[in-house]
Design a protein around this motif. Structure first.
Motif, PDB file in Angstrom:
ATOM      1  N   ASP A  33      34.030   5.230   8.037  1.00 44.03           N
ATOM      2  CA  ASP A  33      32.913   5.124   8.985  1.00 44.03           C
ATOM      3  C   ASP A  33      31.877   6.234   8.768  1.00 44.03           C
ATOM      4  O   ASP A  33      30.886   6.323   9.493  1.00 44.03           O
ATOM      5  N   GLY A  34      32.096   7.096   7.769  1.00 40.59           N
ATOM      6  CA  GLY A  34      31.131   8.132   7.413  1.00 40.59           C
ATOM      7  C   GLY A  34      31.262   9.415   8.192  1.00 40.59           C
ATOM      8  O   GLY A  34      30.467  10.338   7.987  1.00 40.59           O
ATOM      9  N   THR A  35      32.258   9.521   9.080  1.00 46.03           N
ATOM     10  CA  THR A  35      32.396  10.715   9.914  1.00 46.03           C
ATOM     11  C   THR A  35      33.648  11.498   9.537  1.00 46.03           C
ATOM     12  O   THR A  35      34.569  10.991   8.898  1.00 46.03           O
ATOM     13  N   ILE A  36      33.643  12.752   9.973  1.00 44.61           N
ATOM     14  CA  ILE A  36      34.800  13.642   9.832  1.00 44.61           C
ATOM     15  C   ILE A  36      35.141  14.149  11.225  1.00 44.61           C
ATOM     16  O   ILE A  36      34.274  14.675  11.932  1.00 44.61           O
ATOM     17  N   ARG A  37      36.389  13.984  11.601  1.00 43.41           N
ATOM     18  CA  ARG A  37      36.825  14.433  12.932  1.00 43.41           C
ATOM     19  C   ARG A  37      37.769  15.621  12.782  1.00 43.41           C
ATOM     20  O   ARG A  37      38.578  15.671  11.859  1.00 43.41           O
ATOM     21  N   LEU A  38      37.638  16.559  13.723  1.00 47.54           N
ATOM     22  CA  LEU A  38      38.452  17.760  13.740  1.00 47.54           C
ATOM     23  C   LEU A  38      39.426  17.676  14.910  1.00 47.54           C
ATOM     24  O   LEU A  38      39.023  17.373  16.049  1.00 47.54           O
ATOM     25  N   TRP A  39      40.705  17.975  14.608  1.00 43.95           N
ATOM     26  CA  TRP A  39      41.757  17.885  15.615  1.00 43.95           C
ATOM     27  C   TRP A  39      42.501  19.208  15.672  1.00 43.95           C
ATOM     28  O   TRP A  39      42.784  19.831  14.649  1.00 43.95           O
ATOM     29  N   LEU A  82      38.523  18.072  18.586  1.00 43.38           N
ATOM     30  CA  LEU A  82      37.700  19.277  18.680  1.00 43.38           C
ATOM     31  C   LEU A  82      36.225  18.997  18.426  1.00 43.38           C
ATOM     32  O   LEU A  82      35.363  19.510  19.137  1.00 43.38           O
ATOM     33  N   ALA A  83      35.924  18.216  17.399  1.00 43.89           N
ATOM     34  CA  ALA A  83      34.523  17.976  17.050  1.00 43.89           C
ATOM     35  C   ALA A  83      34.426  16.769  16.135  1.00 43.89           C
ATOM     36  O   ALA A  83      35.417  16.308  15.572  1.00 43.89           O
ATOM     37  N   VAL A  84      33.192  16.243  16.003  1.00 45.61           N
ATOM     38  CA  VAL A  84      32.896  15.140  15.092  1.00 45.61           C
ATOM     39  C   VAL A  84      31.726  15.564  14.218  1.00 45.61           C
ATOM     40  O   VAL A  84      30.683  15.994  14.724  1.00 45.61           O
ATOM     41  N   LEU A  85      31.890  15.457  12.909  1.00 49.89           N
ATOM     42  CA  LEU A  85      30.847  15.828  11.955  1.00 49.89           C
ATOM     43  C   LEU A  85      30.391  14.604  11.181  1.00 49.89           C
ATOM     44  O   LEU A  85      31.160  13.671  10.965  1.00 49.89           O
ATOM     45  N   GLY A  86      29.120  14.616  10.789  1.00 49.25           N
ATOM     46  CA  GLY A  86      28.613  13.593   9.887  1.00 49.25           C
ATOM     47  C   GLY A  86      28.114  12.337  10.550  1.00 49.25           C
ATOM     48  O   GLY A  86      27.870  11.337   9.859  1.00 49.25           O
ATOM     49  N   GLU A  87      27.960  12.336  11.871  1.00 51.88           N
ATOM     50  CA  GLU A  87      27.428  11.140  12.525  1.00 51.88           C
ATOM     51  C   GLU A  87      25.955  11.001  12.177  1.00 51.88           C
ATOM     52  O   GLU A  87      25.143  11.880  12.467  1.00 51.88           O
ATOM     53  N   ASN A 107      31.459  26.592   9.323  1.00 53.22           N
ATOM     54  CA  ASN A 107      31.726  26.767  10.748  1.00 53.22           C
ATOM     55  C   ASN A 107      31.184  25.588  11.546  1.00 53.22           C
ATOM     56  O   ASN A 107      30.569  25.752  12.609  1.00 53.22           O
ATOM     57  N   ASP A 108      31.394  24.382  10.992  1.00 55.35           N
ATOM     58  CA  ASP A 108      31.029  23.119  11.622  1.00 55.35           C
ATOM     59  C   ASP A 108      29.528  22.910  11.738  1.00 55.35           C
ATOM     60  O   ASP A 108      29.080  22.007  12.448  1.00 55.35           O
ATOM     61  N   VAL A 109      28.747  23.739  11.034  1.00 61.17           N
ATOM     62  CA  VAL A 109      27.290  23.568  10.986  1.00 61.17           C
ATOM     63  C   VAL A 109      26.932  22.964   9.636  1.00 61.17           C
ATOM     64  O   VAL A 109      27.313  23.487   8.591  1.00 61.17           O
TER      65      VAL A 109
END
Length: 818
Positions: free
Chosen positions: A681-687, A695-700, A733-735
């Motif tokens: 789906d093109g995203t990366i999720r942090l657990w 924790l966070a979702v990257l790449g949306e 750092n998730d940026v």
């Protein structure tokens, strides 16, 4: 007595006192004071980065006060007598030094140069497709069509028989790093002088490597053809007649201004010819640095051929050599020629060899250029009589004859110009006029002296000290050195030296290693054959390399000699994921497209049956296990049903199902206390690995464009994801930091070890990059590539070895071998 180590906040460095500085415990186990935690940025809801370990942890909605106090730290701090607050800028010798991420370097990949060296030179590398060669040492810029000259300054790194190919940028940078300090200093002066936009000096665009002939060139602005075309009739004929003196005045003044522009940047040309000047796009004359260097090399070559194998020459031979250079329109002054002979180790029997090279040397050459334009063939014929320069009386008579030619051309009306030009030819450089004085005299051809305001202005005389004489510099002596170096280059392609910036040599260069060895043939490769279908995953553990395949088997290889040791069989479906686990006992864990998770013992002797088999519950959405990861008692699976599951190692049950992805979970990565999951789906999720909470979702992508994530690599602060479209994206750092096109086609595999990044995919190429950066920027430096004969499906870096799995069933191992 040694002072006690008092607990302190890792942010403000204040000792905990229970009042203004209260320690609060985060989910990762580290503590920080309540005030600092409240001020830290909260990039994502209900999460915060621990200031000690930088991991994402849960943060309560009602603030830091809701976190538990660290009673132990607080009691310890209060029980000790608090000393004065330590200076945060001082190094405490009691604290062990931690190795930074910047120091973690892949074992056999050396730092080819320092960051300072790379920063100083990288912007001067001209793209390999930016120059179109029309004929030898003549070319044009492809984007603008501007004519440029090419001056050879070195040789690109040879590829040899190695499978590893250095990237274009690395080959150029390595060539620069192998130059001497003096050569780089001169190049730096030329580049900086051009960068100041002095329009009287031709632009220096940078360095261009011709990958076909393996030569590195200095690319300089060159409009010489236009200049020659406009002046050809004048130079080949009788020069400027009395009716054309005004035209000579305009061109002569422009030539003088060009020489003064060169001097203003600290350069002495050392010699000029008419070919050393050109017209720019605005019709102004500039010094063509390309032609100055070419002429300088002609001087050195001519001198070398004349004095080869000799220790000294006489005055008559000196005169013949000098006259020969002047006939070729290489107008070099006597003192410059004496200096060239001295550098060649040749003794000259002439008292005048004591004069120093300086700005006055260019005045002599400038006068010859002006006389060539003004007198034409008459001056060329008079040059033929210049065979007795070491005889002062004969040289003085030659100047008188030149003066007579000027009298016949200028008449008595411009006697001051005649006198000035003749003074420019004086033997002693100190007695020659300044360039600006020559220009003022030439202005009389256009403006009468009583109307020339500039003639009355004060003109400060610059000291006769220079930064660089071009003809006497290392760049003009390079052809002689390169003729010897080229032989070694063609036979061996050896590497030497290093550099730090324009003026310094890099002393910190590493020893030869993986990349250098690949290029030199010192890194060996071995093909592992045995699978009957595409390789899907690789893992290393204990003494073994494990490889899985679409042929439903796992092969075990010895890391000592890479021979085949064992085969695990039992899967009924294609194996898509593989990991090695070393807890109570070493295990190999594999996952297949049917949802089966097989756990194999790797203790000797290796068995035929798995220790345990786990199965996901199938439903209509199910498409198997696509990724595996492990951390402290849990196996994590990325599945086709869009979830990430945590399986307990104790009883094999599913402890948690993590939902959120909208498509197949294609890749997993674990770093410190965070689990990263990438999806189609093109995203990366942090657990969070502590409680498996999101924790966070990257790449949306808000634009609606979806590009599948195919592989992940995580290392402390940095996360790298590769995608189906050949792009690589970086977060720190998730940026989000950067997105670059890395391959032509999907990137199936990535490996990160320290600062070295390896990627491979559909274009059948393994790319090697060196990455660097901080909180503000990220840079990827292409080091080289390994062309392959099949699609790269997986790769693994381990202890200086690179394992590459292919779609053609083979595994290639690259390792250092002497």
């Amino acid at each position: 007595m040694e002072l006690p180590e008092l607990p302190e906040c890792p942010v403000c460095l204040q000792n905990y006192d229970g009042a203004s500085t209260i320690p609060r415990v985060l989910g990762c186990g580290h503590s920080a004071c309540e005030v600092c935690l409240a001020k830290l940025p909260h990039r994502y809801p209900e999460t915060i980065r621990c200031p000690a370990c930088t991991q994402l942890v849960k943060y309560p909605q009602n603030g830091a006060a809701a976190l538990p106090k660290n009673i132990d730290l607080l009691s310890l701090s209060l029980s000790l007598s608090p000393p004065q607050n330590p200076n945060p800028n001082s190094d405490d010798p009691r604290k062990p030094r931690q190795q930074s991420a910047d120091e973690e370097v892949f074992k056999f990949l050396p730092r080819l140069w320092s960051d300072e060296f790379y920063s100083a030179w990288k912007d001067w590398v001209v793209g390999y497709d930016a120059v179109l060669v029309e004929k030898e040492e003549r070319a044009r810029l492809c984007d603008s069509g501007a004519a440029v000259g090419l001056v050879q300054v070195g040789f690109l790194e040879r590829l040899g028989d190695s499978k590893f190919e250095f990237s274009y940028n690395v080959r150029v940078m390595k060539c620069l790093s192998e130059m001497t300090e003096e050569e780089r200093r001169e190049l730096g002066l030329l580049l900086r002088g051009s960068g100041r936009q002095c329009r009287r000096i031709g632009k220096v665009y940078g360095f261009w490597g011709n990958v076909e002939d393996g030569v590195l060139y200095l690319v300089c602005e060159s409009q010489n053809g236009r200049f020659e075309e406009k002046l050809r009739g004048l130079r080949n004929g009788d020069g400027f007649g009395r009716d054309g003196l005004c035209g000579f005045g305009v061109i002569g003044m422009e030539v003088c201004e060009a020489v003064m522009g060169l001097h203003s940047e600290g350069f002495v040309g050392g010699g000029f010819g008419v070919s050393c000047f050109g017209f720019d796009e605005f019709g102004h004359v500039f010094v063509d640095l390309n032609e100055v260097l070419v002429m300088g090399r002609k001087v050195w070559r001519s001198v070398g051929d004349s004095v080869s194998g000799r220790k000294g020459i006489g005055a008559e031979e000196m005169g013949v050599m000098f006259g020969s250079l002047l006939k070729d329109e290489a107008f070099v002054s006597m003192e410059v020629l004496f200096e060239v002979l001295k550098k060649e180790g040749i003794a000259v029997e002439c008292e005048s060899s004591k004069y120093m090279v300086g700005y006055g040397s260019d005045v002599w050459s400038l006068a010859c250029v002006l006389l060539s334009l003004l007198l034409g063939k008459e001056f060329s014929e008079e040059i033929g009589n210049m065979n007795h320069i070491c005889d002062h009386s004969m040289y003085a008579s030659w100047i008188e004859r030149v003066g007579d030619l000027l009298d016949s051309r200028l008449g008595s009306e411009y006697a001051s110009l005649r006198v000035t030009l003749c003074k420019c030819l004086n033997y002693d450089p100190a007695s020659r006029p300044l360039v600006i004085d020559v220009m003022i005299c030439i202005r009389e051809l256009i403006i009468k002296p009583q109307y020339d305001i500039m003639a009355g202005l004060e003109r400060p005389v610059k000291e006769n000290s220079t930064s660089c004489c071009l003809i006497l510099g290392e760049l003009c002596q390079m052809p002689k050195k390169m003729s010897e170096t080229q032989k070694e280059h063609e036979l061996q392609g050896k590497e030497v030296g290093g550099g730090a910036d324009f003026d310094q040599v890099d002393e910190g260069r590493s020893e030869n290693g993986f990349v250098d060895g690949l290029a030199e043939g010192k890194v060996k490769s071995k093909v592992l054959q045995g699978h009957r279908d595409s390789i899907t995953a690789l893992a290393v553990g204990g003494e073994f390399l494990f490889s899985s395949s679409f042929d439903k088997t796992i092969h075990v290889w010895s890391l000592q000699d890479f021979c085949h040791v064992h085969t695990f069989k039992g899967h009924e479906h294609t194996i898509k994921a593989l990991i090695y686990v070393d807890e109570e006992k070493p295990l190999c864990i594999s996952g297949d497209s049917g949802g089966g998770i097989f756990i194999w013992s790797t203790c000797s002797p290796l068995g035929q049956e798995p220790l345990k088999i786990l199965y996901e519950q199938k439903d209509w959405r199910f498409s198997g296990i696509h990724a595996l990861a492990f951390r402290t008692g849990y196996i994590y699976t990325g599945s086709g049903d869009r979830t990430v599951k945590a399986w307990s190692m104790q009883d094999g049950t599913i402890s948690c199902t993590m939902s959120g992805h909208k498509s197949v979970v294609s890749t997993l990565a674990v770093c410190d206390s965070v689990l990263y999951s990438g999806s189609w789906d093109g995203t990366i999720r942090l657990w969070s690995l502590s409680d498996h909470s999101p924790l966070a979702v990257l790449g949306e992508d808000t634009s609606g464009t979806v590009v599948s994530v195919l592989s992940l690599a995580a290392d402390r602060h940095v996360l790298i994801a590769t995608h189906e479209n050949g792009c690589l994206k970086v977060w720190r750092n998730d940026v989000f930091m950067k997105s670059i096109k890395m391959h032509n086609g999907a990137v199936f595999a990535t490996g990160l070890d320290g600062k070295w990044l390896f990627t491979g995919g559909l274009d059948k190429t393994v790319n090697v990059q060196e990455w660097s950066g901080d909180e503000f920027q990220t840079d990827f430096r292409p080091i080289g590539s390994i062309p392959c004969d099949s699609v790269i499906t997986t790769l693994l870096c381990w202890q200086g070895k690179l394992f590459v799995g292919y779609a053609n069933r083979n595994i290639m191992v690259f390792y250092y071998g002497k």
